[in-house]
Design a protein around this motif. Structure first.
Motif, PDB file in Angstrom:
ATOM      1  N   HIS A   1     -21.354  51.676 -86.347  1.00 16.24           N
ATOM      2  CA  HIS A   1     -22.596  50.716 -86.366  1.00 16.24           C
ATOM      3  C   HIS A   1     -23.660  51.671 -86.357  1.00 16.24           C
ATOM      4  CE1 HIS A   1     -20.690  46.926 -87.163  1.00 16.24           C
ATOM      5  NE2 HIS A   1     -19.707  47.021 -85.776  1.00 16.24           N
ATOM      6  N   ALA A   2     -23.836  52.513 -85.413  1.00 14.72           N
ATOM      7  CA  ALA A   2     -24.522  53.454 -85.160  1.00 14.72           C
ATOM      8  C   ALA A   2     -24.933  54.395 -86.720  1.00 14.72           C
ATOM      9  CB  ALA A   2     -24.656  54.353 -84.072  1.00 14.72           C
ATOM     10  N   TRP A   3     -23.674  54.677 -87.135  1.00 22.96           N
ATOM     11  CA  TRP A   3     -23.750  55.574 -88.387  1.00 22.96           C
ATOM     12  C   TRP A   3     -24.408  54.718 -89.708  1.00 22.96           C
ATOM     13  CZ3 TRP A   3     -18.311  57.488 -87.490  1.00 22.96           C
ATOM     14  CH2 TRP A   3     -18.271  58.688 -86.481  1.00 22.96           C
ATOM     15  N   LEU A   4     -23.868  53.313 -89.511  1.00 20.17           N
ATOM     16  CA  LEU A   4     -24.471  52.510 -90.707  1.00 20.17           C
ATOM     17  C   LEU A   4     -26.006  52.363 -90.660  1.00 20.17           C
ATOM     18  CD1 LEU A   4     -21.605  49.700 -90.171  1.00 20.17           C
ATOM     19  CD2 LEU A   4     -22.376  51.034 -92.448  1.00 20.17           C
ATOM     20  N   LYS A   5     -26.652  52.309 -89.392  1.00 19.04           N
ATOM     21  CA  LYS A   5     -28.165  52.474 -89.572  1.00 19.04           C
ATOM     22  C   LYS A   5     -28.456  53.494 -90.200  1.00 19.04           C
ATOM     23  CE  LYS A   5     -32.066  51.462 -88.170  1.00 19.04           C
ATOM     24  NZ  LYS A   5     -33.127  50.401 -89.010  1.00 19.04           N
ATOM     25  N   VAL A   6     -28.029  54.824 -89.863  1.00 17.32           N
ATOM     26  CA  VAL A   6     -28.450  56.084 -90.472  1.00 17.32           C
ATOM     27  C   VAL A   6     -28.265  55.778 -92.103  1.00 17.32           C
ATOM     28  CG1 VAL A   6     -28.038  58.593 -90.697  1.00 17.32           C
ATOM     29  CG2 VAL A   6     -28.036  57.490 -88.476  1.00 17.32           C
ATOM     30  N   PHE A   7     -27.233  55.419 -92.417  1.00 17.26           N
ATOM     31  CA  PHE A   7     -26.828  55.227 -93.854  1.00 17.26           C
ATOM     32  C   PHE A   7     -27.976  54.481 -94.231  1.00 17.26           C
ATOM     33  CE2 PHE A   7     -24.831  52.075 -96.853  1.00 17.26           C
ATOM     34  CZ  PHE A   7     -24.794  52.771 -97.851  1.00 17.26           C
ATOM     35  N   ALA A   8     -28.248  53.030 -94.026  1.00 10.08           N
ATOM     36  CA  ALA A   8     -29.145  52.206 -94.397  1.00 10.08           C
ATOM     37  C   ALA A   8     -30.602  52.820 -94.795  1.00 10.08           C
ATOM     38  CB  ALA A   8     -29.393  51.201 -93.561  1.00 10.08           C
ATOM     39  N   VAL A   9     -30.990  53.499 -93.719  1.00  4.79           N
ATOM     40  CA  VAL A   9     -32.397  54.339 -93.702  1.00  4.79           C
ATOM     41  C   VAL A   9     -32.245  55.358 -95.066  1.00  4.79           C
ATOM     42  CG1 VAL A   9     -34.111  55.980 -92.835  1.00  4.79           C
ATOM     43  CG2 VAL A   9     -32.941  53.829 -91.316  1.00  4.79           C
ATOM     44  N   SER A  10     -31.039  56.039 -95.136  1.00  7.74           N
ATOM     45  CA  SER A  10     -30.877  57.214 -96.063  1.00  7.74           C
ATOM     46  C   SER A  10     -30.733  56.746 -97.480  1.00  7.74           C
ATOM     47  CB  SER A  10     -29.602  58.001 -95.664  1.00  7.74           C
ATOM     48  OG  SER A  10     -29.684  58.737 -94.267  1.00  7.74           O
ATOM     49  N   ALA A  11     -30.064  55.470 -97.435  1.00  5.64           N
ATOM     50  CA  ALA A  11     -30.089  54.794 -98.688  1.00  5.64           C
ATOM     51  C   ALA A  11     -31.404  54.233 -99.214  1.00  5.64           C
ATOM     52  CB  ALA A  11     -29.045  53.548 -98.753  1.00  5.64           C
ATOM     53  N   ARG A  12     -32.132  53.791 -98.428  1.00  2.00           N
ATOM     54  CA  ARG A  12     -33.453  53.294 -98.835  1.00  2.00           C
ATOM     55  C   ARG A  12     -34.419  54.457 -99.279  1.00  2.00           C
ATOM     56  NH1 ARG A  12     -35.082  51.209 -94.333  1.00  2.00           N
ATOM     57  NH2 ARG A  12     -36.586  52.665 -93.710  1.00  2.00           N
ATOM     58  N   HIS A  13     -34.377  55.489 -98.573  1.00  2.00           N
ATOM     59  CA  HIS A  13     -35.358  56.911 -99.138  1.00  2.00           C
ATOM     60  C   HIS A  13     -34.528  57.489-100.048  1.00  2.00           C
ATOM     61  CE1 HIS A  13     -38.200  55.928 -95.912  1.00  2.00           C
ATOM     62  NE2 HIS A  13     -37.290  56.168 -95.218  1.00  2.00           N
ATOM     63  N   LEU A  14     -33.203  57.609-100.238  1.00  3.43           N
ATOM     64  CA  LEU A  14     -32.299  58.502-101.099  1.00  3.43           C
ATOM     65  C   LEU A  14     -32.769  59.863-100.882  1.00  3.43           C
ATOM     66  CD1 LEU A  14     -32.363  56.520-104.635  1.00  3.43           C
ATOM     67  CD2 LEU A  14     -30.457  57.045-102.630  1.00  3.43           C
ATOM     68  N   SER A  15     -32.805  59.944 -99.455  1.00  4.52           N
ATOM     69  CA  SER A  15     -33.067  61.551 -98.950  1.00  4.52           C
ATOM     70  C   SER A  15     -32.570  61.656 -97.578  1.00  4.52           C
ATOM     71  CB  SER A  15     -34.744  61.740 -99.214  1.00  4.52           C
ATOM     72  OG  SER A  15     -35.220  62.754 -98.399  1.00  4.52           O
ATOM     73  N   PHE A  16     -31.984  62.522 -97.049  1.00  7.65           N
ATOM     74  CA  PHE A  16     -31.648  62.765 -95.721  1.00  7.65           C
ATOM     75  C   PHE A  16     -32.667  63.242 -94.912  1.00  7.65           C
ATOM     76  CE2 PHE A  16     -26.958  63.772 -96.958  1.00  7.65           C
ATOM     77  CZ  PHE A  16     -26.824  62.528 -96.963  1.00  7.65           C
ATOM     78  N   THR A  17     -33.765  64.045 -95.587  1.00  2.00           N
ATOM     79  CA  THR A  17     -34.860  64.593 -95.013  1.00  2.00           C
ATOM     80  C   THR A  17     -36.037  63.401 -94.466  1.00  2.00           C
ATOM     81  OG1 THR A  17     -34.690  66.517 -96.077  1.00  2.00           O
ATOM     82  CG2 THR A  17     -37.037  65.910 -95.168  1.00  2.00           C
ATOM     83  N   ARG A  18     -36.252  62.637 -95.465  1.00  2.00           N
ATOM     84  CA  ARG A  18     -37.047  61.427 -95.033  1.00  2.00           C
ATOM     85  C   ARG A  18     -36.408  60.377 -94.017  1.00  2.00           C
ATOM     86  NH1 ARG A  18     -39.548  58.830-100.379  1.00  2.00           N
ATOM     87  NH2 ARG A  18     -40.537  57.839 -98.951  1.00  2.00           N
ATOM     88  N   ALA A  19     -35.027  60.216 -94.155  1.00  2.10           N
ATOM     89  CA  ALA A  19     -34.586  59.465 -93.189  1.00  2.10           C
ATOM     90  C   ALA A  19     -34.689  59.908 -91.904  1.00  2.10           C
ATOM     91  CB  ALA A  19     -32.889  59.331 -93.504  1.00  2.10           C
ATOM     92  N   ALA A  20     -34.322  61.428 -91.841  1.00  2.00           N
ATOM     93  CA  ALA A  20     -34.518  62.093 -90.436  1.00  2.00           C
ATOM     94  C   ALA A  20     -36.055  62.045 -89.843  1.00  2.00           C
ATOM     95  CB  ALA A  20     -34.099  63.584 -90.588  1.00  2.00           C
ATOM     96  N   GLU A  21     -36.969  61.862 -90.656  1.00  2.00           N
ATOM     97  CA  GLU A  21     -38.531  61.806 -90.213  1.00  2.00           C
ATOM     98  C   GLU A  21     -38.506  60.345 -89.763  1.00  2.00           C
ATOM     99  OE1 GLU A  21     -40.696  62.746 -93.782  1.00  2.00           O
ATOM    100  OE2 GLU A  21     -40.301  64.824 -93.286  1.00  2.00           O
ATOM    101  N   GLU A  22     -37.887  59.460 -90.368  1.00  2.00           N
ATOM    102  CA  GLU A  22     -37.948  57.920 -89.769  1.00  2.00           C
ATOM    103  C   GLU A  22     -37.177  57.953 -88.356  1.00  2.00           C
ATOM    104  OE1 GLU A  22     -36.852  53.521 -91.092  1.00  2.00           O
ATOM    105  OE2 GLU A  22     -37.782  54.830 -92.657  1.00  2.00           O
ATOM    106  N   LEU A  23     -36.041  58.508 -88.502  1.00  2.00           N
ATOM    107  CA  LEU A  23     -35.187  58.146 -87.347  1.00  2.00           C
ATOM    108  C   LEU A  23     -35.574  59.139 -86.269  1.00  2.00           C
ATOM    109  CD1 LEU A  23     -31.892  57.744 -89.503  1.00  2.00           C
ATOM    110  CD2 LEU A  23     -33.299  56.036 -88.067  1.00  2.00           C
ATOM    111  N   HIS A  24     -36.466  60.074 -86.321  1.00  2.00           N
ATOM    112  CA  HIS A  24     -36.782  61.109 -85.435  1.00  2.00           C
ATOM    113  C   HIS A  24     -35.608  62.111 -85.040  1.00  2.00           C
ATOM    114  CE1 HIS A  24     -40.675  59.302 -85.352  1.00  2.00           C
ATOM    115  NE2 HIS A  24     -40.112  58.164 -84.925  1.00  2.00           N
TER     116      HIS A  24
END
Length: 308
Positions: free
Chosen positions: A10-33
């Motif tokens: 479930h924790a990984w699914l949160k990371v997936f949701a953010v990455s899917a929204r941005h289609l970018s691991f870099t931008r997802a990392a910025e949002e998730l700190h």
């Protein structure tokens, strides 16, 4: 391989949701700190746990696989449902009637223009607003929160200070026509005076003028003349109509000076030693409904604090 969903999944699914929204691991990392590497590693672990790929790693961009698109839609819907339910639960806690008492002029000039923001934030709280003068004693059980102007002493109650009140004379430009100049306090002898007889709790009819002139060490003047009113707003309306010189409160005079409806003939501003505050009974803020309205009023007071 055990592919059942667990807490880590479930924790990984949160990371997936953010990455899917941005289609970018870099931008997802910025949002998730977190780092980009951490996002990439968690997506890889999720894919291994699920048994299928979620992204196509293309040069300089990501693309969802068919499985990734389907899962993204389901995860987004789930998070939206959770958010909506949390908002509904919060709204349920923040519902009901709240009795808000206030001195009338502060209610009309300061509170009322701000109430739409409170309504938008807490639409299920129903305010019962009572306008009462400061000279009417506060009695426990008759209100949830009260807004009052006083020296801060309320035996048996608690108080959250909001704003110190400052006063100064004002008049309409039309009042000066055909009369001697109003350049010094002693020139007030040529002008009618306007008085708010409910200036603050325990004040007398001419308290504001007396306090102001004593504070600036003006020559003695006959203050017991002119018109008296039992509302600050009525006093200001009379001043705008050109009936005389009134004492304005900085907290309550809003657009009148900006628009030129009133002018301040003297530069001196005088602190009254009184302040607006929120009065409440012991334990009142334990009710979250009362607490959020209390905190909203404090927030609005901080936002409206004068810059000088």
């Amino acid at each position: 391989m055990n592919r059942s969903l667990n807490g880590q999944t479930h924790a990984w699914l949160k990371v997936f949701a953010v990455s899917a929204r941005h289609l970018s691991f870099t931008r997802a990392a910025e949002e998730l700190h977190v780092t980009t590497g951490a996002v990439s590693q968690q997506i890889k672990q999720l894919e291994e746990r699920l048994g299928f790929k979620l992204f196509r790693r293309l040069p300089r961009r990501l693309e969802l696989t068919d499985e990734g698109r389907r899962l993204s839609a389901v995860v987004d819907e789930a998070y939206q449902s959770v958010g909506q339910e949390v908002r509904r639960l919060r709204s349920g806690v923040m519902s009901g009637i709240l009795r808000l008492r206030s001195v009338p002029s502060f209610l009309a000039k300061w509170v009322m223009p701000r109430l739409p923001r409170l309504q938008a934030r807490f639409p299920d709280i129903e305010l019962r607003i009572i306008a009462e003068d400061s000279n009417i004693s506060l009695r426990e059980g008759e209100f949830d929160l009260a807004l009052d102007l006083n020296d801060g002493r309320y035996p048996g109650f608690h108080i959250t200070p909001l704003m110190d009140e400052v006063i100064f004379p004002v008049c309409a430009p039309s009042l000066l026509r055909g009369r001697p100049p109003l350049a010094r306090p002693q020139d007030l002898a040529w002008y009618p005076l306007l008085h708010d007889v409910t200036a603050w709790r325990g004040s007398h009819d001419y308290a504001e003028w007396e306090h102001y002139l004593q504070a600036i060490e003006a020559p003695r003047l006959n203050l017991r003349r002119g018109y008296t009113f039992n509302r600050n707003q009525l006093t200001m309306d009379a001043a705008i109509a050109g009936m005389g010189v009134a004492i304005a409160r900085r907290t309550l005079i809003t657009n009148e000076l900006k628009t030129g409806a009133l002018i301040a003939p003297f530069a001196q501003r005088v602190a009254t030693g009184k302040r607006y505050g929120i009065v409440y009974s012991q334990g009142a803020l334990d009710d979250r409904r009362v607490r959020v309205v209390h905190d909203w009023i404090v927030e609005e007071a901080e936002r409206s604090a004068p810059s000088e």
